[in-house]
Scaffold this motif. Sequence first.
Motif, PDB file in Angstrom:
ATOM      1  N   LEU A  17      27.334   9.011  43.496  1.00 57.41           N
ATOM      2  CA  LEU A  17      27.963   9.479  44.431  1.00 57.41           C
ATOM      3  C   LEU A  17      27.054   8.556  45.619  1.00 57.41           C
ATOM      4  O   LEU A  17      25.916   9.610  45.485  1.00 57.41           O
ATOM      5  CB  LEU A  17      28.010  10.861  44.820  1.00 57.41           C
ATOM      6  CG  LEU A  17      29.404  10.962  43.639  1.00 57.41           C
ATOM      7  CD1 LEU A  17      29.797  12.878  43.476  1.00 57.41           C
ATOM      8  CD2 LEU A  17      30.741  10.728  43.914  1.00 57.41           C
ATOM      9  N   VAL A  18      27.439   8.730  46.914  1.00 55.13           N
ATOM     10  CA  VAL A  18      26.172   8.731  48.027  1.00 55.13           C
ATOM     11  C   VAL A  18      27.084   9.700  48.876  1.00 55.13           C
ATOM     12  O   VAL A  18      28.014   9.598  49.648  1.00 55.13           O
ATOM     13  CB  VAL A  18      25.567   7.441  48.805  1.00 55.13           C
ATOM     14  CG1 VAL A  18      25.132   7.167  48.795  1.00 55.13           C
ATOM     15  CG2 VAL A  18      25.247   6.246  47.024  1.00 55.13           C
ATOM     16  N   GLY A  19      26.030  10.022  50.504  1.00 53.97           N
ATOM     17  CA  GLY A  19      27.073  10.478  50.591  1.00 53.97           C
ATOM     18  C   GLY A  19      25.538  10.423  52.244  1.00 53.97           C
ATOM     19  O   GLY A  19      24.564  10.240  51.894  1.00 53.97           O
ATOM     20  N   LEU A  20      26.134  10.037  53.444  1.00 51.64           N
ATOM     21  CA  LEU A  20      25.313   9.325  53.830  1.00 51.64           C
ATOM     22  C   LEU A  20      25.329  10.503  55.909  1.00 51.64           C
ATOM     23  O   LEU A  20      26.391  10.106  56.266  1.00 51.64           O
ATOM     24  CB  LEU A  20      25.832   8.352  54.559  1.00 51.64           C
ATOM     25  CG  LEU A  20      24.793   7.380  55.526  1.00 51.64           C
ATOM     26  CD1 LEU A  20      25.549   5.975  55.776  1.00 51.64           C
ATOM     27  CD2 LEU A  20      24.791   7.651  57.170  1.00 51.64           C
ATOM     28  N   GLY A 383      25.551  18.790  51.512  1.00 48.26           N
ATOM     29  CA  GLY A 383      27.233  19.184  51.266  1.00 48.26           C
ATOM     30  C   GLY A 383      28.135  17.362  51.121  1.00 48.26           C
ATOM     31  O   GLY A 383      29.104  18.178  51.019  1.00 48.26           O
ATOM     32  N   ILE A 384      27.846  16.968  52.117  1.00 47.81           N
ATOM     33  CA  ILE A 384      28.586  15.505  51.596  1.00 47.81           C
ATOM     34  C   ILE A 384      29.165  15.866  50.276  1.00 47.81           C
ATOM     35  O   ILE A 384      30.392  15.235  50.115  1.00 47.81           O
ATOM     36  CB  ILE A 384      27.868  14.541  52.165  1.00 47.81           C
ATOM     37  CG1 ILE A 384      27.876  14.818  53.860  1.00 47.81           C
ATOM     38  CG2 ILE A 384      28.772  12.891  51.938  1.00 47.81           C
ATOM     39  CD1 ILE A 384      26.600  13.374  54.159  1.00 47.81           C
ATOM     40  N   ILE A 385      27.708  15.563  49.428  1.00 51.94           N
ATOM     41  CA  ILE A 385      28.005  15.501  47.886  1.00 51.94           C
ATOM     42  C   ILE A 385      29.187  16.798  47.093  1.00 51.94           C
ATOM     43  O   ILE A 385      30.488  16.330  46.330  1.00 51.94           O
ATOM     44  CB  ILE A 385      26.902  15.381  46.583  1.00 51.94           C
ATOM     45  CG1 ILE A 385      25.527  14.768  47.354  1.00 51.94           C
ATOM     46  CG2 ILE A 385      27.441  15.003  45.467  1.00 51.94           C
ATOM     47  CD1 ILE A 385      26.115  12.684  47.911  1.00 51.94           C
ATOM     48  N   ARG A 386      29.133  17.802  47.800  1.00 51.16           N
ATOM     49  CA  ARG A 386      29.884  19.023  47.194  1.00 51.16           C
ATOM     50  C   ARG A 386      31.319  18.595  47.626  1.00 51.16           C
ATOM     51  O   ARG A 386      32.345  18.544  47.145  1.00 51.16           O
ATOM     52  CB  ARG A 386      29.445  20.019  47.764  1.00 51.16           C
ATOM     53  CG  ARG A 386      28.246  20.762  46.988  1.00 51.16           C
ATOM     54  CD  ARG A 386      27.808  21.830  47.575  1.00 51.16           C
ATOM     55  NE  ARG A 386      26.917  22.218  46.829  1.00 51.16           N
ATOM     56  CZ  ARG A 386      26.810  23.544  45.931  1.00 51.16           C
ATOM     57  NH1 ARG A 386      27.980  23.874  45.572  1.00 51.16           N
ATOM     58  NH2 ARG A 386      26.019  23.790  44.791  1.00 51.16           N
ATOM     59  N   TYR A 387      31.378  17.919  48.667  1.00 53.34           N
ATOM     60  CA  TYR A 387      32.941  17.390  49.602  1.00 53.34           C
ATOM     61  C   TYR A 387      33.722  16.822  48.565  1.00 53.34           C
ATOM     62  O   TYR A 387      35.253  16.318  48.536  1.00 53.34           O
ATOM     63  CB  TYR A 387      32.392  16.912  51.303  1.00 53.34           C
ATOM     64  CG  TYR A 387      34.051  16.820  51.702  1.00 53.34           C
ATOM     65  CD1 TYR A 387      35.197  17.639  52.154  1.00 53.34           C
ATOM     66  CD2 TYR A 387      34.263  14.992  51.833  1.00 53.34           C
ATOM     67  CE1 TYR A 387      35.984  16.739  52.480  1.00 53.34           C
ATOM     68  CE2 TYR A 387      35.537  14.650  51.915  1.00 53.34           C
ATOM     69  CZ  TYR A 387      35.954  15.297  53.014  1.00 53.34           C
ATOM     70  OH  TYR A 387      37.423  15.114  53.351  1.00 53.34           O
ATOM     71  N   ALA A 388      32.330  15.464  48.500  1.00 56.02           N
ATOM     72  CA  ALA A 388      32.913  14.412  47.799  1.00 56.02           C
ATOM     73  C   ALA A 388      34.193  14.981  46.308  1.00 56.02           C
ATOM     74  O   ALA A 388      34.801  14.433  46.049  1.00 56.02           O
ATOM     75  CB  ALA A 388      31.733  13.485  47.511  1.00 56.02           C
ATOM     76  N   LEU A 389      33.181  15.685  45.866  1.00 56.43           N
ATOM     77  CA  LEU A 389      33.206  16.388  44.100  1.00 56.43           C
ATOM     78  C   LEU A 389      35.023  16.779  44.257  1.00 56.43           C
ATOM     79  O   LEU A 389      35.714  17.445  44.127  1.00 56.43           O
ATOM     80  CB  LEU A 389      32.205  16.967  43.893  1.00 56.43           C
ATOM     81  CG  LEU A 389      31.110  16.492  43.351  1.00 56.43           C
ATOM     82  CD1 LEU A 389      29.858  17.388  42.637  1.00 56.43           C
ATOM     83  CD2 LEU A 389      31.738  15.181  42.004  1.00 56.43           C
ATOM     84  N   GLU A 390      34.168  18.349  45.990  1.00 54.81           N
ATOM     85  CA  GLU A 390      35.603  19.068  45.611  1.00 54.81           C
ATOM     86  C   GLU A 390      37.062  18.502  46.167  1.00 54.81           C
ATOM     87  O   GLU A 390      38.323  18.158  45.927  1.00 54.81           O
ATOM     88  CB  GLU A 390      35.469  19.741  47.245  1.00 54.81           C
ATOM     89  CG  GLU A 390      34.702  21.286  46.509  1.00 54.81           C
ATOM     90  CD  GLU A 390      34.919  22.261  47.276  1.00 54.81           C
ATOM     91  OE1 GLU A 390      36.220  22.365  47.707  1.00 54.81           O
ATOM     92  OE2 GLU A 390      34.395  23.109  47.566  1.00 54.81           O
ATOM     93  N   GLN A 391      36.997  16.815  46.652  1.00 54.68           N
ATOM     94  CA  GLN A 391      37.982  16.605  47.802  1.00 54.68           C
ATOM     95  C   GLN A 391      39.097  15.466  45.524  1.00 54.68           C
ATOM     96  O   GLN A 391      40.145  15.574  45.621  1.00 54.68           O
ATOM     97  CB  GLN A 391      37.335  14.804  47.874  1.00 54.68           C
ATOM     98  CG  GLN A 391      37.545  15.208  49.493  1.00 54.68           C
ATOM     99  CD  GLN A 391      38.559  15.190  50.055  1.00 54.68           C
ATOM    100  OE1 GLN A 391      39.726  15.873  49.582  1.00 54.68           O
ATOM    101  NE2 GLN A 391      39.001  13.926  50.507  1.00 54.68           N
ATOM    102  N   GLU A 392      37.836  15.448  44.966  1.00 57.89           N
ATOM    103  CA  GLU A 392      37.970  14.962  43.874  1.00 57.89           C
ATOM    104  C   GLU A 392      39.023  15.760  43.058  1.00 57.89           C
ATOM    105  O   GLU A 392      40.257  15.803  42.490  1.00 57.89           O
ATOM    106  CB  GLU A 392      37.160  13.656  42.765  1.00 57.89           C
ATOM    107  CG  GLU A 392      36.670  13.033  43.176  1.00 57.89           C
ATOM    108  CD  GLU A 392      35.696  12.569  42.447  1.00 57.89           C
ATOM    109  OE1 GLU A 392      34.701  11.570  42.789  1.00 57.89           O
ATOM    110  OE2 GLU A 392      35.170  12.717  41.854  1.00 57.89           O
ATOM    111  N   ARG A 393      38.645  17.129  42.955  1.00 58.92           N
ATOM    112  CA  ARG A 393      38.519  17.932  41.638  1.00 58.92           C
ATOM    113  C   ARG A 393      40.203  18.810  42.490  1.00 58.92           C
ATOM    114  O   ARG A 393      41.249  18.748  41.533  1.00 58.92           O
ATOM    115  CB  ARG A 393      38.164  19.289  42.301  1.00 58.92           C
ATOM    116  CG  ARG A 393      37.142  19.382  40.933  1.00 58.92           C
ATOM    117  CD  ARG A 393      36.063  20.659  40.277  1.00 58.92           C
ATOM    118  NE  ARG A 393      34.820  20.978  41.861  1.00 58.92           N
ATOM    119  CZ  ARG A 393      33.949  20.357  41.734  1.00 58.92           C
ATOM    120  NH1 ARG A 393      33.606  19.845  41.070  1.00 58.92           N
ATOM    121  NH2 ARG A 393      33.159  21.056  42.618  1.00 58.92           N
TER     122      ARG A 393
END
Length: 452
Positions: A17-20, A383-393
Amino acid sequence: MFKKTSTTSGYRDPEVLVGLDLGTSKVTVVVAERDGPTGEAQIIGMGQAPSNGIRKGLIVHLDQAVRSLKQAIMDAENMVGLELSDATVSFSGGDVKSVRTKGMISLGRNPRTVMQFDIERVIEAAQANVAVPNNQIILHTIPVEYYLDGNTGIDDPLGMTGIRLDIDLESVIVPTATVQNVYNCVEKAGLTVNGFVIKPLASALGALTPEESLAGVVSVDIGGGTCGVAVFADGRPKHLAVVSVGGDHITNDVASVLKIPINKAEEIKREVDLFSEKSDLQADKLEFEHMGRNYSYSMDELTDIVQCRVEELFSALVSTEVSAAGISMLPAGLVITGGGAKSISIDQYLSRVMNMPVRVSLPLDSNRMPPGRNGPEYTCAAGIIRYALEQERDPFRYIEQSLEQLKNSGGSMTSNIKGPRGNGHDDDRSRDPLFGGKGILQYLKDLLKELF
Ligand SMILES: Nc1ncnc2c1ncn2[C@@H]1O[C@H](COP(=O)(O)OP(=O)(O)OP(=O)(O)O)[C@@H](O)[C@H]1O
Ligand SMILES: [Mg+2]
């Protein structure tokens, strides 16, 4: 670590996962690897570069911003030994609005179980009430509160029984051009955009403990050019805002008061305690030498100016945004992060003037982040990585807007709930029955095709 297939082949490693984070002072690229069994991800590297072409969170010179971004991507790739292909992107910018609307549906004359379909319907009902100004788009649609038969505090109505379902929905609206410029910049730098997240949301997810976000808290990311504000309660974001004031304004104040260049003012700001009570200040005078000249300035006057700026910002910010969130109490107080939160004694100062507990937050993942790149200024990136994971969940927590339908309906919205992100495969979206329109990314891609 092995080298992945090149970006140009379009291959995307679902394990990475990549956050920018496109910041005013720096561009950060965060790389995380999924930790299969837990559903979490571990940060394995951070790349960064000084920001050029970005002012107050907005891209003002595309080529310069692309160069900064390429440098940050290369830095991250060197650190993790992987070639990166796509990223979830965080940005800010001044003209970000957060609008609250309500929706209501009937479940029938007799009580029955709430189904997924009902949740979609009630979200759509609230979305239909959002008025989007011309040339603006909805970036996030966030269910703030569900009510079942008038009962509040329903975290997830799925499977519960009632006859009427209501929702409060928060929609984050941004100028279309801002998003297009960010999209354009990232694609030109060689990464595919697979999602956007507004800075205050990414920062809050990177900073707040579950206890704080349940109790009620305001998170403020003090960046270089902007402050991102997020009010959380009951574990959900209640309100998000961006203000075009940041740590650089304090530097500018110091520079103009002392009549010194910006880089010297920045050095003083970082090294001198400007926020302690006057009685606790270590010296009456700030004395230093710069370019062969000796300076002596009253600490009282300097701290007055800096503290006035910060007090004004926070009193207005916290009161305006907290009342917009409809929250009366913030038991967990104020959590500050971003580079500006590193100012000496700023937490004690804010606690005195705001009369609430204040915590300076490192990223929640700081102990897994590279040393030297795990301070408060990296909270948003993490936090972007946490966001991406929450979006999937939970794809119904932060719903991305379908722009195609917005475009076709001339501003009003109908069925535009986007389905789950899938596990790293774009195809999953188009197969999803909930995916009503083409989505923000497809819209931007089509637009770019039209332009070039
Ligand atoms: N040690 C320090 N003490 C005080 N301020 C600091 C310190 N280190 C960095 N800053 C300030 O933090 C700000 C940069 O913070 P950050 O890196 O979070 O910004 P950014 O993410 O690039 O910008 P933005 O989020 O506004 O787009 C600058 O104003 C800088 O002067
Ligand atoms: Mg920032």
